[in-house]
Design an enzyme around this catalytic site. Structure first.
Site, mmCIF file in Angstrom:
data_model
loop_
_atom_site.group_PDB
_atom_site.id
_atom_site.type_symbol
_atom_site.label_atom_id
_atom_site.label_comp_id
_atom_site.label_asym_id
_atom_site.label_seq_id
_atom_site.Cartn_x
_atom_site.Cartn_y
_atom_site.Cartn_z
ATOM 1 N N GLN A 113 -1.443 5.002 -0.823
ATOM 2 C CA GLN A 113 -1.514 4.378 0.493
ATOM 3 C C GLN A 113 -0.136 4.329 1.163
ATOM 4 O O GLN A 113 -0.022 3.827 2.282
ATOM 5 C CB GLN A 113 -2.052 2.945 0.370
ATOM 6 C CG GLN A 113 -3.380 2.831 -0.370
ATOM 7 C CD GLN A 113 -3.776 1.391 -0.605
ATOM 8 O OE1 GLN A 113 -3.677 0.565 0.289
ATOM 9 N NE2 GLN A 113 -4.219 1.083 -1.812
ATOM 10 N N HIS A 133 -2.777 7.195 4.273
ATOM 11 C CA HIS A 133 -2.261 6.539 5.479
ATOM 12 C C HIS A 133 -1.142 7.325 6.149
ATOM 13 O O HIS A 133 -0.562 6.844 7.119
ATOM 14 C CB HIS A 133 -1.768 5.129 5.136
ATOM 15 C CG HIS A 133 -2.868 4.238 4.653
ATOM 16 N ND1 HIS A 133 -2.623 3.048 3.986
ATOM 17 C CD2 HIS A 133 -4.224 4.354 4.722
ATOM 18 C CE1 HIS A 133 -3.773 2.481 3.677
ATOM 19 N NE2 HIS A 133 -4.758 3.256 4.113
ATOM 20 N N CYS A 166 3.965 24.355 17.516
ATOM 21 C CA CYS A 166 3.525 24.708 16.159
ATOM 22 C C CYS A 166 4.207 26.012 15.741
ATOM 23 O O CYS A 166 4.206 27.005 16.497
ATOM 24 C CB CYS A 166 2.014 24.867 16.126
ATOM 25 S SG CYS A 166 1.345 25.332 14.518
ATOM 26 N N GLY A 213 0.777 -1.458 -8.219
ATOM 27 C CA GLY A 213 1.471 -2.048 -7.080
ATOM 28 C C GLY A 213 0.667 -2.128 -5.809
ATOM 29 O O GLY A 213 1.204 -1.903 -4.727
ATOM 30 N N GLN A 243 0.618 -9.823 -7.964
ATOM 31 C CA GLN A 243 -0.284 -10.696 -7.220
ATOM 32 C C GLN A 243 -1.737 -10.420 -7.621
ATOM 33 O O GLN A 243 -2.088 -9.314 -8.053
ATOM 34 C CB GLN A 243 -0.117 -10.470 -5.715
ATOM 35 C CG GLN A 243 1.203 -10.967 -5.156
ATOM 36 C CD GLN A 243 1.306 -10.701 -3.667
ATOM 37 O OE1 GLN A 243 1.211 -9.558 -3.216
ATOM 38 N NE2 GLN A 243 1.504 -11.770 -2.890
ATOM 39 N N VAL A 259 6.052 -2.794 -12.138
ATOM 40 C CA VAL A 259 5.461 -1.490 -12.398
ATOM 41 C C VAL A 259 6.426 -0.599 -13.179
ATOM 42 O O VAL A 259 6.015 0.129 -14.091
ATOM 43 C CB VAL A 259 5.034 -0.823 -11.071
ATOM 44 C CG1 VAL A 259 4.409 0.537 -11.351
ATOM 45 C CG2 VAL A 259 4.058 -1.692 -10.319
#
Length: 491
Positions: A113, A133, A166, A213, A243, A259
């Site tokens: 993400q 994302h 492009c 994480g 958390q 981690v």
């Protein structure tokens, strides 16, 4: 840095639960849990790792929902103290460990993400990475949808046009003429189709999903790890986060530790060394044009793998359910057939008839109605076949008619009328015989000479009357038979 990325997004109020308290396992607990994780990785066939912002905090990039996260401090009107750009950040131990695990075949795919581009810069291949994302170091053509690696992080977010042509050309060697855009998603944007498809296929096929994480609050990326338990045969879910997450109750193993500490213990248990970050292997320092597009054949390959594994399980389950339904239905039909073939208890039938019918008609319930009908038909056939003894047949017909629904009086009146008709027919036949005898005993000449035609006419008329009388008697007997049959049908 993350603050610039957050400031470039459109306003959005519902950003999830912010600033939840962190929990730390003891060192002994972490060691034991990592040993179990090591065993599961060695036994698994397809391992997928889901990463969030928590794996980049040691690189100087703050997370979003932690105690000092971007969204948490924003709600207080504050800014993070960390001030490092995406260009200066380098991959962490976790990033480099994933590269090594992938090359050794211990893990098979990474779903991220994060938009910081550290997975790309660590040397993770595009065929093994889904960026749901976006990526600060990637740009995409708005016309041909091809992606290319940038040498520096983009300054815009929200898929805005970069006013850059492009660099590719079509098959006929003509330029694409499209414009490049950033690939960073805003709140209202859809996830990239190929990245989401690859992440979904791998998550369904996986028999072990490891979350590193991430609080799993953003959907649909936060729900992808659950596909392992839904589609995988005995799939396991491991969550490594400080958390609490929304899927902690569904996890098979929870590890509350940093981690980097978890990955260091894991690599030691597997006997693998964590490689060092090298700028020579960093694609952002590559001077040529480097494409970052997911090949379509990779998506098709994963789709076929998904259909073979997951869809086959669905069809097997549906087939087994259908077989179970057919077996239950077959058992019910066999039970019904056995009940129908079971011989009836005549005593019970008699008892039920006596209870249900009034006392006047109790005599009719001594035998089944079917047997009554057959006995009446037999008696009627006897009446029709007996020509010698008419009185006996009428007596039998009277007995049959008396056994029906209270029609005794009607049958007696009909029988008396039939007897009178029969006697009249006998008298008429006797008169005819006497007349014929007188005619034969008289003088033949007289018969020929005197009133020959008249006598013959009278004889013919009398004979016709006799035949008519006989026909009438047959009609009467037929009426009696039809009356008996109608009584039987009424019963």
């Amino acid at each position: 840095m993350s603050c610039n990325y957050a400031d470039g997004l459109s306003p959005y109020d519902n950003k999830g639960k912010l600033g939840l308290a962190e929990k730390f396992d003891s060192k002994e607990e972490v060691i034991e849990k990592v040993k179990k994780l090591t065993q599961w990785i060695q036994e698994a066939k397809h391992v997928v790792v889901h990463t969030g912002a928590g794996i980049s905090t040691t690189a100087g990039i703050p997370d979003f929902r932690g105690p000092n996260g971007v969204w948490t401090l924003e709600a207080r009107g504050e800014k993070p103290d960390i001030n490092i750009s995406f260009n200066d950040a380098i991959p962490t131990k976790t990033h480099m460990s994933l590269v090594k695990l992938l090359s050794e075949g211990k893990i098979h795919y990474v779903v991220s993400q994060n938009i910081d581009g550290l997975h790309l810069r660590s040397g993770l291949p595009r065929s093994s990475l889904a960026e749901l994302h976006g990526n600060m170091f990637v740009e995409q053509c708005g016309k041909c949808s091809r992606q290319f690696v940038r040498c520096s992080a983009t300054s815009s977010v929200g898929q805005k046009c970069l006013q850059k042509p492009c660099p590719t050309s079509k098959l006929n060697c003509r330029p694409c003429r499209g414009r490049m855009h950033d690939v960073i998603l805003d709140w209202e944007h859809d996830l990239p189709e190929r990245d989401l498809g690859m992440a979904d296929f791998h998550s369904c096929v996986a028999d072990l999903s490891i979350c590193l994480g991430t609080t799993l609050q953003i959907i649909p990326s936060g729900n992808l790890p659950l596909h392992t338990k839904k589609y995988g045969q005995g799939g396991k879910l491991v969550i490594c986060n400080l958390q609490p997450t929304k899927h902690d109750k569904k996890a098979d193993l929870l590890i509350h530790a940093y981690v980097d500490e978890i990955m260091t213990l894991l690599m030691d248990n597997l006997g693998l060394a964590i490689p060092e970050y090298s700028r020579d292997k960093d694609p952002t320092y590559h001077r040529g044009l480097l494409e970052w597009t997911i090949p379509s054949f990779e998506v098709q390959r994963m789709r076929r793998m998904y259909e073979v594994t997951c869809c086959k399980m669905k069809r097997t389950k549906l087939k087994s359910d259908l077989e179970d339904y057919k077996n239950v239905k077959k058992v019910k039909l066999e039970k019904v057939e056995r009940e129908e073939m079971k011989p009836h208890n005549m005593e019970n039938i008699k008892t039920e008839c006596i209870k249900d019918e009034p006392s006047e008609s109790s005599s009719l319930c001594e035998t089944p109605k079917l047997e009554q009908k057959e006995s009446c038909n037999d008696k009627i056939r006897k009446v029709e076949s007996s020509d010698d003894d008419t009185s006996n047949s009428l007596k039998n017909g009277r007995e049959c008619s008396k056994s029906l629904d209270g029609r005794e009086t009607m049958c007696e009146d009909q029988e008396e009328s039939d007897i009178s008709v029969h006697e009249n027919n006998k008298e008429k036949s006797g008169d005819c015989n006497e007349l014929l005898n007188n005619l034969h005993s008289s003088d033949p000449n007289r018969l020929k000479n005197n009133h020959e035609s008249e006598d013959n006419d009278s004889i013919v008329s009398q004979n016709s009357n006799c035949s008519n009388d006989n026909d009438q008697m047959e009609k009467v007997s037929g009426g009696l038979t039809s009356l008996s049959n109608s009584n039987v049908l009424a019963t």
